[in-house]
Design a protein around this motif. Structure first.
Motif, PDB file in Angstrom:
ATOM      1  N   LEU A 198       0.839  -1.202   0.000  1.00 57.74           N
ATOM      2  CA  LEU A 198       0.000   0.000   0.000  1.00 57.74           C
ATOM      3  C   LEU A 198       0.869   1.244   0.000  1.00 57.74           C
ATOM      4  N   VAL A 199       0.544   2.203  -0.884  1.00 63.21           N
ATOM      5  CA  VAL A 199       1.211   3.497  -0.883  1.00 63.21           C
ATOM      6  C   VAL A 199       0.149   4.591  -0.842  1.00 63.21           C
ATOM      7  N   PRO A 200       0.045   5.338   0.251  1.00 63.10           N
ATOM      8  CA  PRO A 200      -0.860   6.494   0.287  1.00 63.10           C
ATOM      9  C   PRO A 200      -0.231   7.653  -0.485  1.00 63.10           C
ATOM     10  N   THR A 201      -1.059   8.500  -1.066  1.00 64.31           N
ATOM     11  CA  THR A 201      -0.530   9.629  -1.818  1.00 64.31           C
ATOM     12  C   THR A 201      -1.312  10.893  -1.526  1.00 64.31           C
ATOM     13  N   ASP A 202      -0.622  12.015  -1.507  1.00 59.75           N
ATOM     14  CA  ASP A 202      -1.276  13.327  -1.439  1.00 59.75           C
ATOM     15  C   ASP A 202      -0.856  14.188  -2.630  1.00 59.75           C
ATOM     16  N   GLY A 203      -0.203  13.564  -3.604  1.00 63.93           N
ATOM     17  CA  GLY A 203       0.206  14.283  -4.804  1.00 63.93           C
ATOM     18  C   GLY A 203       1.480  15.080  -4.658  1.00 63.93           C
ATOM     19  N   SER A 204       2.149  14.984  -3.506  1.00 63.40           N
ATOM     20  CA  SER A 204       3.368  15.752  -3.254  1.00 63.40           C
ATOM     21  C   SER A 204       4.587  15.027  -3.800  1.00 63.40           C
ATOM     22  N   ALA A 205       5.721  15.718  -3.774  1.00 57.26           N
ATOM     23  CA  ALA A 205       6.977  15.113  -4.230  1.00 57.26           C
ATOM     24  C   ALA A 205       7.341  13.915  -3.361  1.00 57.26           C
ATOM     25  N   GLY A 206       7.125  14.029  -2.057  1.00 56.82           N
ATOM     26  CA  GLY A 206       7.433  12.922  -1.156  1.00 56.82           C
ATOM     27  C   GLY A 206       6.581  11.703  -1.454  1.00 56.82           C
ATOM     28  N   ALA A 207       5.290  11.938  -1.700  1.00 61.37           N
ATOM     29  CA  ALA A 207       4.396  10.834  -2.021  1.00 61.37           C
ATOM     30  C   ALA A 207       4.759  10.204  -3.367  1.00 61.37           C
ATOM     31  N   ASN A 208       5.157  11.020  -4.316  1.00 57.88           N
ATOM     32  CA  ASN A 208       5.545  10.493  -5.632  1.00 57.88           C
ATOM     33  C   ASN A 208       6.812   9.660  -5.540  1.00 57.88           C
ATOM     34  N   ARG A 209       7.722  10.072  -4.661  1.00 57.00           N
ATOM     35  CA  ARG A 209       8.944   9.281  -4.463  1.00 57.00           C
ATOM     36  C   ARG A 209       8.598   7.920  -3.867  1.00 57.00           C
ATOM     37  N   ALA A 210       7.682   7.916  -2.888  1.00 51.84           N
ATOM     38  CA  ALA A 210       7.247   6.656  -2.293  1.00 51.84           C
ATOM     39  C   ALA A 210       6.521   5.790  -3.311  1.00 51.84           C
ATOM     40  N   LEU A 211       5.735   6.417  -4.174  1.00 52.07           N
ATOM     41  CA  LEU A 211       5.034   5.675  -5.217  1.00 52.07           C
ATOM     42  C   LEU A 211       6.011   4.984  -6.160  1.00 52.07           C
ATOM     43  N   ALA A 212       7.061   5.697  -6.541  1.00 54.11           N
ATOM     44  CA  ALA A 212       8.068   5.101  -7.435  1.00 54.11           C
ATOM     45  C   ALA A 212       8.749   3.917  -6.760  1.00 54.11           C
TER      46      ALA A 212
END
Length: 289
Positions: free
Chosen positions: A153-167
């Motif tokens: 599971l990866v939560p996202t808020d659309g931020s750079a930090g969330a995008n890094r976690a998504l990658a």
């Protein structure tokens, strides 16, 4: 994906309880395992033994490291160990950087006494400053952990930090054939049900859906099995509920994040989940400009 894994240990029951999980991670990626014990120079550890000055912490550390390395090798893992002096958090981060580790695995707690290295504050210090992802394991949970994870599971808020976690989560799911769950939580705080209903029919909700859709589309560029979900409430609580509801094995989070339309910072949510998540948490730090 991970070639060199660093495992800092103080030899405590807490650290020992996650050792098998560390071996599973190393084995899944055919990685070299570095076992590190930090003799905390913030403490007075020098003892007079038989007329010779001996660093008791270093002696204990050598035994701890040797035992962990032996167990790793018995499990078929390429492993080596080292004992160094220094401030625990700073030394762990420096070691990861200097020796090109690409993942640090550590528990959330340690115990005080001669073996003290991995206190919660040390783990948080490493999470907040490490140049590589940190996989944090809470050994106090009632669940048995499995790796490779079947559901990430990866939560996202659309931020750079969330995008890094998504990658990072996408790469991990790809390397282990896991299902990737992408979640966005609209922070409604203590708002009543009427206010939540208004939000669900507003531009705010449309913006939330757009952020979720973009993250899902990004992941689907690499993966076939991606699930997107939108929830409302307190982010850390909804994330934990999602973990339980969907039998998630691993949670991937960015250590920084700030949505521009909601009312929470993903970084603060990460801090809460590192302490309380019922499953291991893979954190990724977004370097400051």
């Amino acid at each position: 994906m991970y070639d060199h894994i660093l495992f800092p240990t103080d030899g405590s029951e807490t650290a020992e309880s996650v050792l098998d999980y560390v071996f599973d991670v190393a084995a899944a990626h055919d990685a070299t395992l570095s076992v590190l014990n930090v003799a905390d120079t913030n403490r007075d550890s020098v003892t007079d033994v038989r007329g010779e000055i001996v660093d008791a912490l270093e002696q204990a550390g050598e035994r701890i490291v040797a035992d962990a390395v032996e167990r790793a090798r018995e499990a078929g893992i390429d492993a080596h160990g080292e004992v160094v002096q220094g401030d625990p958090a700073a030394t762990i981060v420096d070691h990861a950087d200097r020796y090109d580790a690409d993942l640090v695995v550590m528990p959330t707690h340690g115990r005080s006494g001669i073996e003290r290295v991995l206190l919660g504050s040390v783990t948080e210090g490493v999470v907040n400053t490490a140049p590589v992802p940190v996989l944090v394991v809470n050994p106090d949970g009632d669940r048995s952990y499995r790796y490779p994870a079947a559901d990430v599971l990866v939560p996202t808020d659309g931020s750079a930090g969330a995008n890094r976690a998504l990658a990072e989560a996408t790469d991990l799911a790809s390397s282990t054939d896991a299902t990737l769950h992408v979640l966005h939580v609209v922070e409604t705080g203590t708002l009543g049900p009427d206010a939540r209903s208004v939000i669900k029919e507003s531009e705010l909700d449309a913006h939330a859906q757009a952020i979720l859709d973009e993250a899902v589309a990004t992941a689907e560029g690499t993966l076939d099995d991606v699930v997107g979900s939108l929830r409302y409430g307190h982010p850390h609580r909804e994330i934990q509920r999602y973990v339980e509801d969907n039998d998630v094995d691993l949670l991937a989070l960015g250590t920084q994040g700030q949505t521009n339309f909601s009312w929470y910072a993903l970084g603060g949510v990460t801090s809460k989940l590192v302490r309380s998540s019922p499953v291991p948490v893979l954190t990724t730090r977004t370097p400051e400009e």
